[in-house]
Design a protein around this motif. Structure first.
Motif, PDB file in Angstrom:
ATOM      1  N   TYR A 329      -9.312 -12.532 116.282  1.00 51.83           N
ATOM      2  CA  TYR A 329      -9.424 -11.376 117.142  1.00 51.83           C
ATOM      3  C   TYR A 329     -10.854 -10.871 117.140  1.00 51.83           C
ATOM      4  O   TYR A 329     -11.505 -10.855 116.120  1.00 51.83           O
ATOM      5  N   GLN A 330     -11.314 -10.443 118.293  1.00 52.01           N
ATOM      6  CA  GLN A 330     -12.628  -9.832 118.364  1.00 52.01           C
ATOM      7  C   GLN A 330     -12.440  -8.382 118.739  1.00 52.01           C
ATOM      8  O   GLN A 330     -11.804  -8.081 119.743  1.00 52.01           O
ATOM      9  N   ILE A 331     -13.032  -7.510 117.936  1.00 53.58           N
ATOM     10  CA  ILE A 331     -12.883  -6.089 118.250  1.00 53.58           C
ATOM     11  C   ILE A 331     -13.628  -5.794 119.527  1.00 53.58           C
ATOM     12  O   ILE A 331     -14.747  -6.243 119.745  1.00 53.58           O
ATOM     13  N   GLY A 332     -12.981  -5.054 120.427  1.00 51.40           N
ATOM     14  CA  GLY A 332     -13.644  -4.666 121.660  1.00 51.40           C
ATOM     15  C   GLY A 332     -13.361  -5.597 122.817  1.00 51.40           C
ATOM     16  O   GLY A 332     -13.701  -5.289 123.954  1.00 51.40           O
ATOM     17  N   THR A 333     -12.713  -6.714 122.546  1.00 50.68           N
ATOM     18  CA  THR A 333     -12.392  -7.600 123.677  1.00 50.68           C
ATOM     19  C   THR A 333     -10.912  -7.523 123.985  1.00 50.68           C
ATOM     20  O   THR A 333     -10.098  -7.141 123.147  1.00 50.68           O
ATOM     21  N   GLU A 334     -10.586  -7.947 125.203  1.00 50.42           N
ATOM     22  CA  GLU A 334      -9.189  -7.930 125.610  1.00 50.42           C
ATOM     23  C   GLU A 334      -8.458  -9.127 125.068  1.00 50.42           C
ATOM     24  O   GLU A 334      -9.008 -10.213 124.948  1.00 50.42           O
ATOM     25  N   HIS A 335      -7.202  -8.900 124.772  1.00 49.71           N
ATOM     26  CA  HIS A 335      -6.406  -9.987 124.227  1.00 49.71           C
ATOM     27  C   HIS A 335      -4.996  -9.850 124.779  1.00 49.71           C
ATOM     28  O   HIS A 335      -4.528  -8.740 125.001  1.00 49.71           O
ATOM     29  N   THR A 336      -4.342 -10.953 124.976  1.00 51.51           N
ATOM     30  CA  THR A 336      -2.975 -10.881 125.495  1.00 51.51           C
ATOM     31  C   THR A 336      -1.972 -11.120 124.382  1.00 51.51           C
ATOM     32  O   THR A 336      -2.124 -12.052 123.592  1.00 51.51           O
ATOM     33  N   PHE A 337      -0.954 -10.312 124.369  1.00 54.22           N
ATOM     34  CA  PHE A 337       0.091 -10.449 123.354  1.00 54.22           C
ATOM     35  C   PHE A 337       1.436 -10.642 124.042  1.00 54.22           C
ATOM     36  O   PHE A 337       1.618 -10.263 125.186  1.00 54.22           O
ATOM     37  N   TRP A 338       2.363 -11.236 123.328  1.00 57.28           N
ATOM     38  CA  TRP A 338       3.670 -11.522 123.881  1.00 57.28           C
ATOM     39  C   TRP A 338       4.739 -10.750 123.135  1.00 57.28           C
ATOM     40  O   TRP A 338       4.749 -10.704 121.907  1.00 57.28           O
ATOM     41  N   ILE A 339       5.641 -10.155 123.924  1.00 54.50           N
ATOM     42  CA  ILE A 339       6.695  -9.354 123.308  1.00 54.50           C
ATOM     43  C   ILE A 339       8.013 -10.098 123.379  1.00 54.50           C
ATOM     44  O   ILE A 339       8.386 -10.608 124.432  1.00 54.50           O
ATOM     45  N   ASP A 340       8.700 -10.129 122.259  1.00 51.75           N
ATOM     46  CA  ASP A 340      10.049 -10.685 122.251  1.00 51.75           C
ATOM     47  C   ASP A 340      10.994  -9.561 122.657  1.00 51.75           C
ATOM     48  O   ASP A 340      11.439  -8.764 121.825  1.00 51.75           O
TER      49      ASP A 340
END
Lengths: 355, 355, 286
Positions: A329-340
């Motif tokens: 993970y990079q702080i300050g960048t966007e990241h996509t997460f998946w929800i169950d």
């Protein structure tokens, strides 16, 4: 053996420290009081011990009303957070103290003290004074004093909180075996959900002086009856957000919506609070058809083999994602997460669980 | 900003040390580069606080030298080393306001008021204390007081190294992660060399780029959080990091391969078989299966996202992490070990590595 | 619950009765005397508040009260800073600690009239060490002649006798300060005076409050030492309020005025102590 709190409240000045509480504790397994600091765990323990009197209500032990009786007369042991040992006595005398007060025979005392010291691996330390012991050894002395008494009620108030985390793990491992088969009711107060889960038994979640739920530990964890219970029994904190149910869909915001599953489908349209535990929010899709949510990563944490990311979901709110392995993970960048989404819990606006 | 060098450092608290056990620090030789974030991780009594106090100048080492940017500072008092230290318990000046507390170190050094004001406001904004500047410091909660302690270290421009000695000890558990991440953020902004002493692996692994693991006054391993987790150089590191820690199983060596209870276990390294040989493998990399080392499943603890399963092969305990959803029950079973994550250790040290 | 508390009171009852008998009864007697005029032989005439009026308007009373305040004020100004300064110099650990503590405690153990007698002899101009010495080096020192010499000696004696109490209390306050504060001060670059002002003094606040209160009350009521030392002289220059009171009561046998003075004395002490205490603890109450 049972310990009952009937209609117990505790008021100090104008503050209600404990709201109306009815609780029945049995002697099988640990009874965990789980709650944040100042939630009321220590107050409850003091009430159970008789160190404080309830403003209203009664305390019954084994079918006897013990409400007015002093702690000395109730057959109890108490272990504090802060290793309370008599500084002028050596370890042997410390452990023997409750027995000496009770007037037990000297030979019997020696036998029981040695037995307790053996179990807690304090044998070589019996002649030392508490000031010469390490924190873990001091706390083990306090625990030995609690078990040697063979009391009916053992109260442990966050006993491991002041030890370093590895030692905490080791002692926590040994505790259930220590008290098993003694026929005593064990009450253990803690602020860490993981500890409750590892100790098993029954758990009472405490939120601002109220017992929000009491039941078998894993059941309480998996099936919280209200939002407060879910929040107390979650570390890292459970992710919540307001969602709208429209037809078959739950809508969080423009980008994030999903179809309800199972019981959730049967809910009426309207506003709900969704709760989903951090380990169901992952950086990689685990199963097909999962919903994604994107946000800017604000904080990351690393704990052994697990990575945690706090990311913004809009509207100033943060969600927490927990996953195995070390994630880049990079702080300050966007990241996509998946929800169950099949693991979502839904709560009505007033906090009760809906599905 | 400073490069720190520790050369042949040894320290004993007694006047005439004669044997190794008299030394709190046994032999420290270390170089730390500019601007890095380091953690000293180890159990209570391992010497990490002693080492910290030697670096800050509060303690003069019995032997050896300390160099800041290649200048010998061993005998310099703390005020002249341009260091800042945050202690376990918040240290604030009760009679002063938050503003004056933060300004104190600058005023003592004769810095002029306009500059003091600028720096104090800058640091207060960074620590989110700007709303409280006019309040008396004594009335604030512990986490704000600890932020003030940190602020006093950051407010000076000439600080080489900032040291934290278990700073989150008095902080509420549910506020700890906030301060943890605040520290990480500070490190990014301030670019000073930061050294963080703790016994909590989460704090160490989250905060530091390089973690120094200590035991009994010696450095056992230095590495990044990932390195320490995946390739522990010593069984102590494997045991201390990770919850639960690495399994250490006694084994025999035949032709360089490991045999546990006469069963061959494939490993990532091979060994000569001299000394005490053990197999180290983390519970995350052990699975229950139909074939492999025969064991008895003794206890299952449900921690929500996975189960910690305790198994026994004879009288040796092996922990396994079983993900949620997979079936597991008490009784006989078998264990499979991931070869790439199983390693042989000789006398505690990773076989095949330099001692 | 109720049974416990009741039993506790039974234990306390004998002491309560004893104290009541020894304190309340004499107090009531004094009150009785203060509002009556007596001619001996248990013959009493109601005098109302007459004695109080007389005492409060008498020059003699004002003079004695003034001297009393001067005395208390002077010794507080000297003893408190001196006590703190000595406490700061005492070692915190090691062999010398018990030696210092015992040395400090010695003056407090001497019976008060012996203290007075000691200083009396010590300052005699012909055979006393200090008296003779001062006169030898040219200072004209005679307690029986000069009010200034008498005052100085009374104050010096009190400082010698009671500073130790302040020292011991301040020392207790000092050693309870955790090391971390000193370490932080070192790192913050604070030295000597700043360390005292920002760390030691605030942390000693509670013990100093007690020390000041104790010294105030004791010095305000002081009798034995100055009486044995100077007898109130020369003339009435060192006649403090308590000495004056005893003269009135036992010397002149004016029981009415003496009783009235006693009560006024008591009330003044109580009032000033209360004001002192409230002022010093108002921050804590917040």
């Amino acid at each position: 053996m049972t310990l009952e709190l009937r209609n117990v409240t505790k008021r100090v000045g104008v503050d209600m420290h404990i709201h109306k509480t009815d609780l029945t504790l049995a002697d099988s397994g640990f009874n965990v009081l789980l709650g944040a600091t100042n939630a009321g765990k220590t107050s409850l323990i003091k009430l159970m011990a008789g160190l404080e009197q309830p403003t209203t209500g009664e305390i019954w032990m084994n079918g006897k009303n013990v409400t007015g009786i002093s702690p000395q007369k109730r057959n109890i042991s108490l272990v504090h957070q802060f290793f309370v040992n008599y500084p002028n006595m050596n370890v042997f005398e410390n452990i023997a103290s409750p027995l000496r007060v009770a007037g037990v025979k000297s030979s019997e005392i020696t036998r029981r003290v040695n037995e307790a010291a053996e179990i807690l691996r304090l044998g070589p330390m019996l002649k030392r004074k508490p000031s010469e012991l390490s924190g873990g050894q001091q706390q083990r002395t306090a625990l030995a004093r609690a078990i040697v008494k063979e009391s009916e009620l053992v109260l442990l108030d966050e006993p491991l909180a002041n030890l370093d985390y590895k030692l905490r793990e080791e002692l926590r491992d040994q505790l259930p075996a220590l008290f098993a088969g003694r026929g005593a009711i064990v009450v253990y107060a803690t602020s860490e959900p993981t500890e409750a889960l590892l100790l098993g038994g029954h758990t009472a979640t405490i939120y601002k002086g109220r017992v929000t739920q009491f039941g078998e530990t894993t059941a309480t964890y998996r099936m919280p009856q209200d939002l407060n219970t879910a929040e107390v029994f979650s570390d890292p904190p459970i992710n919540t957000a307001v969602v709208l149910k429209q037809g078959k869909d739950f809508v969080l915001n423009e980008q994030v919506k999903w179809r309800g599953t199972g019981e959730a489908n049967a809910l009426a349209d309207g506003q709900y609070t969704v709760g989903i535990r951090p380990h169901f929010v992952t950086p990689n899709a685990v199963a097909a058809g999962e919903t994604s949510i994107t946000g800017v990563v604000q904080i990351t944490e690393l704990s052994g083999s697990e990575s945690v990311a706090h990311f913004g979901i809009g509207g100033g709110q943060n969600w927490v994602a927990l996953s195995n392995g070390v994630q880049p993970y990079q702080i300050g960048t966007e990241h996509t997460f998946w929800i169950d989404t099949s693991r979502c819990l839904y709560f009505t606006p007033d906090g009760r669980v809906a599905a | 900003m400073a490069k720190i060098g520790l050369k042949n450092l040894r320290h004993s608290y007694s006047a005439n040390p004669s044997q190794p056990s008299d030394y709190a620090l046994k032999e420290i030789d270390l170089d730390w580069s500019d601007g890095g974030a380091y953690a000293l991780l180890g159990p209570s009594g391992c010497g990490k606080s002693t080492l910290l106090n030697i670096i800050s100048g509060l303690l003069v080492p019995s032997e050896g030298r300390i160099l800041f940017n290649d200048v010998d500072v061993t005998l310099l008092p703390p005020a002249q080393r341009n260091i800042a230290q945050v202690f376990q318990f918040p240290v604030i000046y009760d009679t002063m306001t938050v503003y004056d507390n933060l300004a104190f170190p600058l005023r003592n050094r004769g810095v002029d008021e306009p500059h003091v004001d600028k720096r104090v406001r800058e640091i207060a904004a960074m620590l989110e204390l700007d709303g409280e500047l006019k309040r008396k410091a004594a009335g604030l909660p512990p986490d704000s007081k600890q932020k003030i302690s940190m602020g006093r270290g950051l407010v000076r421009d000439d600080v080489n190294v900032i040291m934290f000695d278990e700073p989150l000890t008095v902080i509420d558990p549910h506020l700890k992660w906030k301060l943890r991440s605040k520290l990480k953020e500070l490190h990014h902004k301030v670019h000073a060399t930061m050294i963080y002493v703790t016994h909590d692996q989460t704090e160490a692994l989250t905060f530091a780029d390089q973690v120094v693991v200590m035991q009994d006054g010696e450095i056992v391993q230095i590495g990044s959080p990932v390195e320490l987790f995946e390739t522990p150089a010593h069984t102590f590191v494997g045991h201390f990091i990770g919850s639960p820690g690495m399994n250490v199983v006694p084994c025999e060596i035949r032709d360089g391969a490991a045999f546990v209870q006469n069963m061959h276990i494939a490993t990532a390294n091979s060994a000569s078989g001299i000394g005490r040989t053990e197999l180290g493998v983390r519970p995350e990399f052990v699975t229950l299966s139909d074939a492999g080392l025969p064991v008895q499943v003794v206890k299952i603890a449900d921690v929500g996202r996975h189960r910690v399963v305790e198994t026994r092969a004879g009288d040796v305990r092996i922990n396994v992490l079983v993900p949620e959803g997979e079936p597991v029950s008490v009784g006989p079973s078998h264990l499979a070990f991931d070869p790439s994550q199983s390693r042989i250790y000789q006398d505690g040290w990773l076989a095949g590595s330099r001692q | 619950m109720k049974t416990e508390n009741r039993r506790a009171w039974l234990f306390v009852l004998p002491v309560v009765l004893l104290v009541a008998f020894n304190a309340l009864v004499p107090l009531m007697t004094v009150v009785n005397y203060s509002v009556q005029e007596t001619f001996g032989n248990n013959f009493f005439l109601w005098h109302g508040l007459g004695w109080f009026q007389d005492v409060l308007s008498s020059e003699r009373f004002h003079a004695a009260l003034g001297r009393q305040f001067l005395f208390t004020f002077t010794i507080l100004i000297i003893e408190i800073p001196l006590g703190v300064a000595i406490a700061l110099c005492m070692p915190k650990s090691g062999f010398w600690v018990p030696v210092c503590l015992v040395t400090m405690a010695l003056p407090l153990l001497i019976p008060w009239n012996v203290v007075g007698a000691m200083w009396n002899i010590f300052t005699l101009p012909d055979i006393g060490l200090m008296g003779y010495g001062l006169n030898r080096i040219g200072i004209d020192y005679d307690m029986t002649q000069s009010p200034f010499a008498a005052w100085s000696t009374v104050i010096l004696m009190d400082v010698w006798h009671w500073t130790s109490l302040v020292v011991l209390l301040a020392y207790a306050g000092l050693i309870s300060i955790p090391d971390a504060y000193y370490q932080a001060a070192k790192i913050d670059g604070a030295k000597g005076w700043a360390v005292f002002r920002y760390i030691q003094l605030p942390k000693m606040k509670q013990v100093l409050t007690i020390a000041i209160l104790l010294r105030f009350m004791d010095s305000f009521m002081i009798y034995t030492e100055p009486f044995v030392l100077t007898g109130g002289g020369p003339g009435n220059s060192t006649t403090l309020l308590s000495i004056d009171l005893v003269k009135t009561a036992l010397g002149q046998f004016d029981l009415g005025p003496a009783a009235a003075t006693s009560l006024i004395y008591f009330l003044i002490t109580l009032l000033v102590s209360w004001v002192f205490y409230t002022l010093m603890t108002k921050d804590d109450a917040k």
